[in-house]
Design an enzyme around this catalytic site. Structure first.
Site, mmCIF file in Angstrom:
data_model
loop_
_atom_site.group_PDB
_atom_site.id
_atom_site.type_symbol
_atom_site.label_atom_id
_atom_site.label_comp_id
_atom_site.label_asym_id
_atom_site.label_seq_id
_atom_site.Cartn_x
_atom_site.Cartn_y
_atom_site.Cartn_z
ATOM 1 N N ARG A 1 0.864 -1.185 0.000
ATOM 2 C CA ARG A 1 0.000 0.000 0.000
ATOM 3 C C ARG A 1 0.899 1.234 0.000
ATOM 4 N NH1 ARG A 1 -2.210 1.297 5.347
ATOM 5 N NH2 ARG A 1 -0.856 3.091 5.086
ATOM 6 N N HIS B 1 -3.776 4.825 4.284
ATOM 7 C CA HIS B 1 -4.892 3.872 4.388
ATOM 8 C C HIS B 1 -6.156 4.482 3.778
ATOM 9 C CE1 HIS B 1 -7.708 0.983 6.062
ATOM 10 N NE2 HIS B 1 -8.401 2.002 6.520
ATOM 11 N N TYR C 1 3.524 6.470 11.396
ATOM 12 C CA TYR C 1 3.918 5.092 11.736
ATOM 13 C C TYR C 1 4.922 4.463 10.774
ATOM 14 C CZ TYR C 1 -0.041 4.260 8.536
ATOM 15 O OH TYR C 1 -0.897 4.290 7.469
HETATM 16 C C1 LIG Z 1 -14.977 -5.405 11.669
HETATM 17 C C2 LIG Z 1 -14.134 -4.193 11.515
HETATM 18 N N1 LIG Z 1 -13.133 -3.976 12.412
HETATM 19 C C3 LIG Z 1 -12.336 -2.887 12.283
HETATM 20 C C4 LIG Z 1 -12.545 -1.981 11.274
HETATM 21 C C5 LIG Z 1 -11.641 -0.765 11.137
HETATM 22 N N2 LIG Z 1 -10.716 -0.983 10.010
HETATM 23 C C6 LIG Z 1 -10.976 -0.490 8.794
HETATM 24 S S1 LIG Z 1 -9.816 -0.926 7.664
HETATM 25 C C7 LIG Z 1 -8.926 -1.791 8.822
HETATM 26 C C8 LIG Z 1 -7.640 -2.480 8.437
HETATM 27 C C9 LIG Z 1 -7.832 -3.541 7.410
HETATM 28 O O1 LIG Z 1 -6.573 -3.968 6.911
HETATM 29 P P1 LIG Z 1 -6.477 -4.997 5.723
HETATM 30 O O2 LIG Z 1 -7.463 -6.078 5.913
HETATM 31 O O3 LIG Z 1 -5.047 -5.382 5.593
HETATM 32 O O4 LIG Z 1 -6.951 -4.175 4.427
HETATM 33 P P2 LIG Z 1 -6.309 -2.873 3.769
HETATM 34 O O5 LIG Z 1 -6.958 -1.688 4.433
HETATM 35 O O6 LIG Z 1 -4.841 -2.926 3.967
HETATM 36 O O7 LIG Z 1 -6.696 -2.916 2.329
HETATM 37 C C10 LIG Z 1 -9.546 -1.726 10.077
HETATM 38 C C11 LIG Z 1 -9.025 -2.362 11.290
HETATM 39 C C12 LIG Z 1 -13.613 -2.227 10.379
HETATM 40 N N3 LIG Z 1 -13.873 -1.406 9.355
HETATM 41 N N4 LIG Z 1 -14.366 -3.340 10.508
#
Ligand SMILES: Cc1ncc(C[n+]2csc(CCOP(=O)(O)OP(=O)(O)O)c2C)c(N)n1
Ligand SMILES: [Mg+2]
Length: 349
Positions: free
Chosen positions: A248, A252, A261
């Site tokens: 990425r 985010h 970070y």
């Molecule tokens: C059930 C849930 N827990 C927490 C969140 C908050 N949250 C949004 S994105 C994220 C990280 C996800 O990381 P990843 O699965 O690696 O996907 P990326 O964003 O890197 O594409 C979190 C913890 C959420 N949206 N839904």
């Protein structure tokens, strides 16, 4: 890692033609330009938020390129704009989700074969298994099966939902491709602190499921891996997990500041070669495209972005009462009470 036994044949095994390689470049260029523009739109107040996919273009375009929209169904997260664009989804409708015009965007999921954008981490993974099992139930006499492809991230792989989805898909031999984009980060948490053992693909063995780990920045490798996985699932051999290793490159989301970070040096080291530039160098080296082609692809991407932006800006707001209308087939008493409260409050505004 490659534990997928079935060799593909026919069209799925044919190497990509020069036309297809050029098409992949055009798609990736268009996605890159729309993605970087969407951040500018957010800064300009055109949309309230956006989750960029800078650096993940090969993983998204390459995987979606293997989808047959006449019979497959795709379940995205919040970061799959490149998938939507490759599947030919109406992009004003898709980007309207980021304008918060309507829940899940204004595109038609049934016609486009792309489920609404899913903000619940790992939420779409179980939906894909349910849809895929439906295909099995409908095809008891054999015949061609639609395949579900679900996207999720390295971070999502630590959610319980993913375990349930992988387990049931394997038990029921559901035709699902689990496409993990391991982009190194779950917001501010790096993969090493999120994924025990370091590999999502390695976990597939525990479910008796074949897996492929691919260079997610090499679009050709991604297309080939995804085609193989689709052929396997379509032939009734059950689910496959693909882990596309990528990075990425951006924040985010538009409300994130990665400088809190990770350092710029870490970003440079982690990101490796840019997938779009890699494909360009390959096309040049193989004499498949010249500078005029790349200039044309950029001009087309710019024109397309302008048309989508104009479409987004022209969208009015939707009637607020709609938010209660499509939740359940028959509204529950609790929902009716909420709707009544909402109407009372909004009448005073
Ligand atoms: C059930 C849930 N827990 C927490 C969140 C908050 N949250 C949004 S994105 C994220 C990280 C996800 O990381 P990843 O699965 O690696 O996907 P990326 O964003 O890197 O594409 C979190 C913890 C959420 N949206 N839904
Ligand atoms: Mg991630």
């Amino acid at each position: 890692m490659d534990t997928l036994p079935l060799a593909v044949s026919g069209d799925d095994a044919a190497p990509l033609t020069p036309d297809q390689l050029r098409e992949l470049y055009t798609l990736m260029a268009s996605v890159r330009h729309l993605d970087t523009s969407a951040i500018a739109w957010q800064r300009q107040g055109i949309i309230p938020g956006y989750a960029p996919e800078l650096g993940q273009e090969a993983a998204q375009v390459g995987s979606a390129y293997a989808v047959d929209t006449s019979r497959d169904f795709v379940f995205p997260t919040y970061r799959e704009m490149g998938v939507a664009r490759t599947m030919g989804v109406d992009m004003v409708g898709y980007m309207s989700t980021h304008k918060a015009t309507w829940h899940g965007g204004l595109y038609n999921p049934l016609e486009s074969r792309l489920a609404p954008i899913q903000a619940v981490v790992a939420g779409s993974v179980l939906h894909a298994v349910g849809w895929a099992h439906g295909q099995t139930l409908e095809n008891t006499g054999g015949g061609t099966t639609g395949v579900a492809m679900t996207y999720f991230g390295d971070g999502a792989s630590s959610q319980g939902d993913v375990h349930e989805a992988l387990n049931f898909a394997a038990v029921m031999k559901a035709p699902v491709v689990f496409f993990v984009q391991n982009n190194g980060w779950a917001i501010s948490v790096p993969t090493e602190r999120q994924v025990a053992g370091g590999s999502v693909a390695a976990r597939a063995a525990g479910y008796g499921m074949p897996a492929l780990q691919v260079d997610g920045n090499d679009v050709v490798a991604v297309v080939e891996a995804t085609r193989r996985a689709f052929a396997h699932a379509r032939a009734g051999h059950g689910p496959v997990l693909i882990e596309a290793m990528t990075y990425r490159r951006g924040p985010h989301s538009t409300s994130d500041d990665p400088g809190r970070y990770r350092s710029l040096d870490e970003e440079r080291d982690g990101a490796g070669a840019d997938p779009l530039e890699r494909l360009k160098q390959r096309l040049l080296a193989e004499g498949i495209a010249d500078e005029a082609f790349f200039a044309e692809a950029l001009a087309a991407a710019k024109a397309e972005e302008e048309a989508i932006r104009t479409g987004i800006q022209a969208l009015g707001s939707r009637p607020g009462a709609e938010m209660f209308d499509l939740v359940f087939q028959e509204p529950t008493p609790a929902l009716q009470a909420q709707a009544a409260n909402w109407r009372e409050e909004s009448e005073h505004v």
